[in-house]
Each structure stands twice: as structure tokens, then as C-alpha cells.
Write a protein that holds these residues in place. Sequence first.
Motif, PDB file in Angstrom:
ATOM      1  N   LEU A 244       0.832  -1.205   0.000  1.00 33.31           N
ATOM      2  CA  LEU A 244       0.000   0.000   0.000  1.00 33.31           C
ATOM      3  C   LEU A 244       0.868   1.256   0.000  1.00 33.31           C
ATOM      4  CD1 LEU A 244      -2.785  -1.016   2.565  1.00 33.31           C
ATOM      5  CD2 LEU A 244      -3.007  -0.851   0.081  1.00 33.31           C
ATOM      6  N   LEU A 245       1.958   1.228   0.748  1.00 36.95           N
ATOM      7  CA  LEU A 245       2.862   2.380   0.792  1.00 36.95           C
ATOM      8  C   LEU A 245       3.487   2.658  -0.567  1.00 36.95           C
ATOM      9  CD1 LEU A 245       4.650   1.646   4.195  1.00 36.95           C
ATOM     10  CD2 LEU A 245       3.178   3.612   3.710  1.00 36.95           C
ATOM     11  N   THR A 246       3.788   1.605  -1.322  1.00 33.61           N
ATOM     12  CA  THR A 246       4.414   1.809  -2.640  1.00 33.61           C
ATOM     13  C   THR A 246       3.417   2.324  -3.665  1.00 33.61           C
ATOM     14  OG1 THR A 246       4.019  -0.488  -3.330  1.00 33.61           O
ATOM     15  CG2 THR A 246       6.091  -0.016  -2.202  1.00 33.61           C
ATOM     16  N   ARG A 247       2.131   2.063  -3.466  1.00 29.96           N
ATOM     17  CA  ARG A 247       1.116   2.445  -4.446  1.00 29.96           C
ATOM     18  C   ARG A 247       0.340   3.692  -4.059  1.00 29.96           C
ATOM     19  NH1 ARG A 247      -2.646  -2.187  -4.067  1.00 29.96           N
ATOM     20  NH2 ARG A 247      -3.923  -0.812  -5.360  1.00 29.96           N
ATOM     21  N   ALA A 248       0.527   4.166  -2.837  1.00 31.48           N
ATOM     22  CA  ALA A 248      -0.322   5.238  -2.310  1.00 31.48           C
ATOM     23  C   ALA A 248      -0.203   6.518  -3.120  1.00 31.48           C
ATOM     24  CB  ALA A 248       0.028   5.500  -0.854  1.00 31.48           C
ATOM     25  N   ASP A 249      -1.333   7.199  -3.254  1.00 30.12           N
ATOM     26  CA  ASP A 249      -1.358   8.498  -3.910  1.00 30.12           C
ATOM     27  C   ASP A 249      -0.728   9.527  -2.976  1.00 30.12           C
ATOM     28  OD1 ASP A 249      -1.969  10.411  -5.819  1.00 30.12           O
ATOM     29  OD2 ASP A 249      -3.905  10.870  -4.910  1.00 30.12           O
ATOM     30  N   ALA A 250       0.255  10.268  -3.472  1.00 28.26           N
ATOM     31  CA  ALA A 250       0.970  11.240  -2.634  1.00 28.26           C
ATOM     32  C   ALA A 250       0.856  12.633  -3.241  1.00 28.26           C
ATOM     33  CB  ALA A 250       2.435  10.840  -2.493  1.00 28.26           C
ATOM     34  N   ALA A 251       0.910  13.631  -2.356  1.00 26.12           N
ATOM     35  CA  ALA A 251       0.759  15.021  -2.803  1.00 26.12           C
ATOM     36  C   ALA A 251       1.977  15.518  -3.562  1.00 26.12           C
ATOM     37  CB  ALA A 251       0.477  15.920  -1.601  1.00 26.12           C
ATOM     38  N   SER A 252       3.144  14.932  -3.296  1.00 28.04           N
ATOM     39  CA  SER A 252       4.364  15.399  -3.939  1.00 28.04           C
ATOM     40  C   SER A 252       5.318  14.225  -4.128  1.00 28.04           C
ATOM     41  CB  SER A 252       5.043  16.475  -3.089  1.00 28.04           C
ATOM     42  OG  SER A 252       5.449  15.922  -1.842  1.00 28.04           O
ATOM     43  N   ALA A 253       6.343  14.460  -4.949  1.00 31.59           N
ATOM     44  CA  ALA A 253       7.342  13.415  -5.178  1.00 31.59           C
ATOM     45  C   ALA A 253       8.099  13.102  -3.889  1.00 31.59           C
ATOM     46  CB  ALA A 253       8.313  13.870  -6.267  1.00 31.59           C
ATOM     47  N   ALA A 254       8.342  14.127  -3.072  1.00 35.31           N
ATOM     48  CA  ALA A 254       9.060  13.908  -1.812  1.00 35.31           C
ATOM     49  C   ALA A 254       8.243  13.025  -0.863  1.00 35.31           C
ATOM     50  CB  ALA A 254       9.366  15.251  -1.152  1.00 35.31           C
ATOM     51  N   GLU A 255       6.924  13.289  -0.799  1.00 30.98           N
ATOM     52  CA  GLU A 255       6.059  12.483   0.065  1.00 30.98           C
ATOM     53  C   GLU A 255       5.985  11.046  -0.440  1.00 30.98           C
ATOM     54  OE1 GLU A 255       3.534  11.383   3.128  1.00 30.98           O
ATOM     55  OE2 GLU A 255       4.770  13.189   2.863  1.00 30.98           O
ATOM     56  N   ARG A 256       5.931  10.896  -1.745  1.00 29.67           N
ATOM     57  CA  ARG A 256       5.892   9.545  -2.321  1.00 29.67           C
ATOM     58  C   ARG A 256       7.187   8.798  -2.013  1.00 29.67           C
ATOM     59  NH1 ARG A 256       3.139   6.455  -5.744  1.00 29.67           N
ATOM     60  NH2 ARG A 256       4.235   5.101  -7.209  1.00 29.67           N
ATOM     61  N   GLY A 257       8.314   9.502  -2.112  1.00 29.65           N
ATOM     62  CA  GLY A 257       9.599   8.878  -1.800  1.00 29.65           C
ATOM     63  C   GLY A 257       9.672   8.445  -0.340  1.00 29.65           C
ATOM     64  N   LYS A 258       9.091   9.259   0.551  1.00 28.13           N
ATOM     65  CA  LYS A 258       9.087   8.915   1.973  1.00 28.13           C
ATOM     66  C   LYS A 258       8.288   7.640   2.223  1.00 28.13           C
ATOM     67  CE  LYS A 258       7.721  10.783   6.495  1.00 28.13           C
ATOM     68  NZ  LYS A 258       7.096  11.936   7.203  1.00 28.13           N
ATOM     69  N   LEU A 259       7.123   7.535   1.573  1.00 28.08           N
ATOM     70  CA  LEU A 259       6.292   6.342   1.738  1.00 28.08           C
ATOM     71  C   LEU A 259       6.997   5.094   1.205  1.00 28.08           C
ATOM     72  CD1 LEU A 259       2.789   7.766   0.703  1.00 28.08           C
ATOM     73  CD2 LEU A 259       3.620   7.315   3.011  1.00 28.08           C
ATOM     74  N   ARG A 260       7.662   5.237   0.077  1.00 27.26           N
ATOM     75  CA  ARG A 260       8.348   4.073  -0.501  1.00 27.26           C
ATOM     76  C   ARG A 260       9.562   3.676   0.335  1.00 27.26           C
ATOM     77  NH1 ARG A 260       9.080   4.489  -6.783  1.00 27.26           N
ATOM     78  NH2 ARG A 260       7.915   2.574  -7.008  1.00 27.26           N
ATOM     79  N   GLY A 261      10.210   4.663   0.931  1.00 26.80           N
ATOM     80  CA  GLY A 261      11.321   4.350   1.820  1.00 26.80           C
ATOM     81  C   GLY A 261      10.849   3.556   3.034  1.00 26.80           C
ATOM     82  N   GLU A 262       9.667   3.931   3.564  1.00 24.62           N
ATOM     83  CA  GLU A 262       9.099   3.180   4.685  1.00 24.62           C
ATOM     84  C   GLU A 262       8.763   1.756   4.253  1.00 24.62           C
ATOM     85  OE1 GLU A 262       5.412   3.482   7.928  1.00 24.62           O
ATOM     86  OE2 GLU A 262       5.666   5.035   6.388  1.00 24.62           O
ATOM     87  N   ALA A 263       8.264   1.614   3.022  1.00 30.89           N
ATOM     88  CA  ALA A 263       7.939   0.281   2.507  1.00 30.89           C
ATOM     89  C   ALA A 263       9.192  -0.584   2.412  1.00 30.89           C
ATOM     90  CB  ALA A 263       7.273   0.404   1.138  1.00 30.89           C
ATOM     91  N   ILE A 264      10.292   0.005   1.960  1.00 31.86           N
ATOM     92  CA  ILE A 264      11.545  -0.752   1.859  1.00 31.86           C
ATOM     93  C   ILE A 264      12.000  -1.218   3.236  1.00 31.86           C
ATOM     94  CG2 ILE A 264      14.004  -0.533   1.325  1.00 31.86           C
ATOM     95  CD1 ILE A 264      13.223   1.215  -1.046  1.00 31.86           C
ATOM     96  N   ASP A 265      11.882  -0.355   4.229  1.00 32.31           N
ATOM     97  CA  ASP A 265      12.277  -0.736   5.599  1.00 32.31           C
ATOM     98  C   ASP A 265      11.467  -1.941   6.087  1.00 32.31           C
ATOM     99  OD1 ASP A 265      14.128   1.297   5.687  1.00 32.31           O
ATOM    100  OD2 ASP A 265      12.763   2.725   6.657  1.00 32.31           O
TER     101      ASP A 265
END
Length: 647
Positions: A244-265
Amino acid sequence: MKPLEFHVLLTQAGVLRWLGRRLRFPFQNKAPVNKPSSSTPSDATSDYELEVELRWWQRFVQWLRSRTGIIVAVAVLLLVGFGWNGQAIYKGVKLWRAGRLVAQSEKAGRANNYAEQFALLRRAFVIAPSTPLTMRAAARYHESRGEAAALPLYESLLATPEATPEDLARACRLAFTFGRIEFAKKWLAELRRDDAWNKKPLVISLEAQLAAVEGKWPQALDLGRNAAADPSAGGEEKLVFAMLLTRADAASAAERGKLRGEAIDILVSLMNAPDDSGARAVMSLVSLARDPAAAALLAGRDVTAWVEAATRHPSLAPQPRVAAWDLLLVARPADRDQTFSDFLAKWRDGPLPERLAAARWLNQHNKPAMSLQLSELQLDVSSDWFLVHLDALAATGRWDAVLEKLQNPAGSAAAMPAVLRAVFSMRARTELGQKFDKSEAWRDIHLLVPGETVQNKLYVAQYAEKVGEGRQAALIFRRLLDEARPGAKFQMDLSKEEKFACYSAMIRLTPGTAPAAELLPLFEGLVEEFPDMAEAVNDAIYLRLITEGPAESMRARLRDLLEKNRAVLAYRTTAALYELRSGNPAGAAQIYDGWQIDWTTAQDRFKAVRVAVLDAVGKKDDAKTLRETIDAKRLRPEEVKLLEAKP
């Protein structure tokens, strides 16, 4: 009389005959008897007969208490019971045999012996095809391989009283995976009604998936986070949250990167788990690494430890174990040559399945010379080895060696499927400049294709596309899709990945100037299989709009797509076309308001819709200026009509 009843009667007759022989012995009075002399009065005869009769019953009771008597009595009872309950006993024996085969199959799967696992499972299914035991085992087998064939098996299993809440939860999750949202909603509602399950992390995780499907991303992430954080949560709930974190709709590229980083962890924390969740975490990391945007997220991380963990994982198949090296290629792009050298050294002496996967991986990364160093060592192990070897020879341009091995088949070459030999032979003769009738060669290949496996058909189709034979490739891809449709004469099961490969290839092979009506069925078929694929949904609606016009059902879907993808011109174009076709040109023009769009880099088809909107709202000069930048030869016939100036 049924065959089973006949065998029961035969068995009964045989046992009774044996009992008769055994019972004659105890009834005979072999002990010496003081018979009366001839001078004994006649009234003594009755006393003698009474004595013999009493002795007969006494001896019978004595015999019945003996070991032999007990065995015979038990045999009689079993015989009578078998006569009355033969069908039940017969079914019980079959179920017991099937259960043993299922247990052996699962054991083979845990040992990564997938060929034996499938063979044992198939034997169990032949013995007891319509029992919950075998349906559950077959469903979980296909589920573990990511195959859609698991869904109808789970559906049949859930119709039986023996189905468990765990079966229901597994089926629900699988329905989400394959986009069967109607089933997912139905089964999730059943789980919610179970008081013992509706608060479990697993069910909350399923609710998060449903929220994601409905576009409710804040709710989806909250539910997913709560499920993953629960102390009783397993790896599955954490995997779902990571996805879900990798696919989530994000307001900005930075926010999307943060979510994907959490997914990797999360995935890294799971990859050492010895069960299936660990294996899936590794595969998810590899998939994430193949996304170009993931390179920045992997930079500076110790991916070497991840690759080592994947290599040691007990539940990981050879292919993903080898594919984990993609992480090194992405995280350390400057060290690619060293990575390939280390890879070759690692797998040169590895187990045969891993060595085969490694040789194929090197071919995929355009390292055929290295692949030959692995495949030549075990050239005659299997036809799969030979195929990988031929791929490497072809990539290095050694077509004479390819043709020589095909014309003198021995060992694994002889076992290679005929259709693959025909394809390689044709390509080799073409590359060597030999004269032959290529159209006749393709006719022969198409005659061989129907009897091949799905994997071989896909290989031939993809190979044909690779060498520029698009028409031939399209015929095979189309055949595969037709054979996978319900009601097909010889229906074949295609996995999710195989269906996507077929649809995407057919779309690629259709010329960009082909009529929209020709392309529309492909996109609608793709959407039917993958209803959550936003790009496909948008393209299908766009093609429907320029061929048949608008439908009210499109409005809500387009609004949702545009809301989630505001910066993407393709979604804005489709939304504007919908308003234009619905007789609302002012609404179509508003779709573009407030956005700075660089029309010099936009696709001509997007420009064509913009021109039609400008014409419709009376901005003729702007429409003319933009129209002059469009190459009409690159448009579909329906799009060319959009460029026609309206009075």
C-alpha cells in the motif's frame, strides 16, 4: 449391480467359505468318548446324545474364547460392517490415501522439489477430486505460485461445510490480488460477520485493501498501519501495508519517496523470515528495484546483506534467489562490471537449478558470454538448459553452432520441444543467409504451437516479436488469450503475469495509427483482468469516447482518475473529451484551466483533443495555431476527425 457391490459380495463369500472350514474343526469331538457297548439298553442312547450336545456347546464357547475364535469373530463383524457400509469405507480409504499424498506433496514443496510436489498433488486430485482436502491443497499450491487458477478452487471449497475462516480470508486476499473485487467484497463481508475474526489484523488488512481499491488512500494507509502494528500480526499484514505504501497516492514526489522508503524498511525487516512472507518480501524488493525511481531510495543502503539473505532463504525458489542481484545493479551502478564478475563466481559451482536461473539471468542482462560459461558446463542436463545455451549462442552470433546442434540433436537437444527447435532453426538459417521459404517455416511453427505448453507458446510469441516478426507474434498472443476465455474448447489457465504479457504485447504490436475500434477490445479485456490499472482504464474510456461516445457510467470513474492524477495530461485529455462529447465544451475547456502545459512536447493525440475543445469554445485562432503543429499521419482515423475545423 455396481462394481463395488460385486466385489463386496465376492469378499463376503470368500470369508464365509474360510470360516466354514475353520468352524468344522471345533465342532468335531475328537476326544475319546465312552461309547456304550452293544449290550447297553436302548434307553442309554438318549443320555449319550445329550452328553454330545452339551459337549458341542461347551467346546464352541471354549473355542470362541481362544485366540483363533476371537480373530474369526472380529473378521465376521468386519465383514458384516463392510457389507452394510462398503461405500463409506471405500471413500474413507480413498480420502486417507489422498491425505497422505497431499502431506507428501507439501513436504516436497518445502524442500523446493516443485516437480514432485505437483506430481503428488495431481495423484491426490485424481483419487479424490471433489473433496475439501484436495481442493484446499490445490488452491494453496496455485496460490503459492501466484496463479489465478486458485480462485475457482477456493470458490468451490467455500461452498462446502468444511470451509474454514482461514480459507475465506485466503480467498478474499487472492481476489484482491487478481482484481476480482466483487468476490473480495462478498467474502470480506462474510468475514466481518464472524465475531471471532472481524477484529483480527488479517481482516483489518483486507479492509485496507478494499479502501485502496475504492481510492480512499488515507483510510487505506491508516487501516494498513494498524493491522501491521498489531502484536498478533503476521508477515502477510506487514507485506500488504508495504505494498500500500508503494502504491499510495501522494501530494508530492518527496512524500511519495518517503512512503516508498518506509515500505523498503518493512520489506527488509521481513526478508529473513523463514516462511513464505520472507520469500515474498525478497521478491517485492526485487520488483521495487526495477522501478527507475527506486535507485535514489536504495543508494547508501547495505543491499549486499539483502542479497546474501535472499541466497540463504529456505523458501525462495531459484529464480528470485538469483534475481536478488538486481538490487546490487541498481544500488551500485558504478560497479556493474564487478557485480557481474562476482555473480559468475558465486553461481559457477552452485546447485543445478540455481545455475540454470543464473545463466538465464545473464542472458536477460545481455551477458551471453558469461551465460555460456554456466550453460556449457551442464549442456545435457535438460531441454531448459539447452534452450538457455542456444539463447546465449544466438546472442553472441554463433549461428553456425546453433544450427549444428539443432541438426544433430542428442541428449537434451533431442528432448527440446519441436516448436522451439523449429524457431531456432529458422532464425539460424536466416542469419546465415541460407535460402528457404520463411512463410512455409512459419506455417509449420503455427501447426506445432497448439500442442505446446503456455510457457513455450509465450516463448515463441515473444521471440517472434523480438526478431521483428510482429504479425506472427500477434497471432500466437491472440491464440493464448482466446484459449484462456471461459467456454473455450480447450481452455488453458494463464497466470496474471501471462495475461498481462499477452495483452501488453498485442497493444504494442497494434500500429499507433490503427482505428480505435481495433484497439478498444484489447484495452477493455485488459481492464477486465486488471480493473485497478489506472492507465488501462483511462485508455479504454478514451477509445470508447472517440468511437461510440460518452456514457454516464464514465463520469465518476474519470473524476476519480483525474483527482488522483492531476499532473498527468493523458487523464486530463480523456476528461476533457468526455465533457466535449457530452455537449459541454465550456466544461471541457475548464479541465485545462490553471495548468501550465508545454504543448510543444505533448503527444499529437492530446493536441488533437485540445484543438477540438478550442474550436468548440470559439477560440479558432488558438485552435489553428496548435493544429499546425500536429502530424496527422501519426493519428488514428477517429482522432483525425477531431482536427476538422468546425464552422
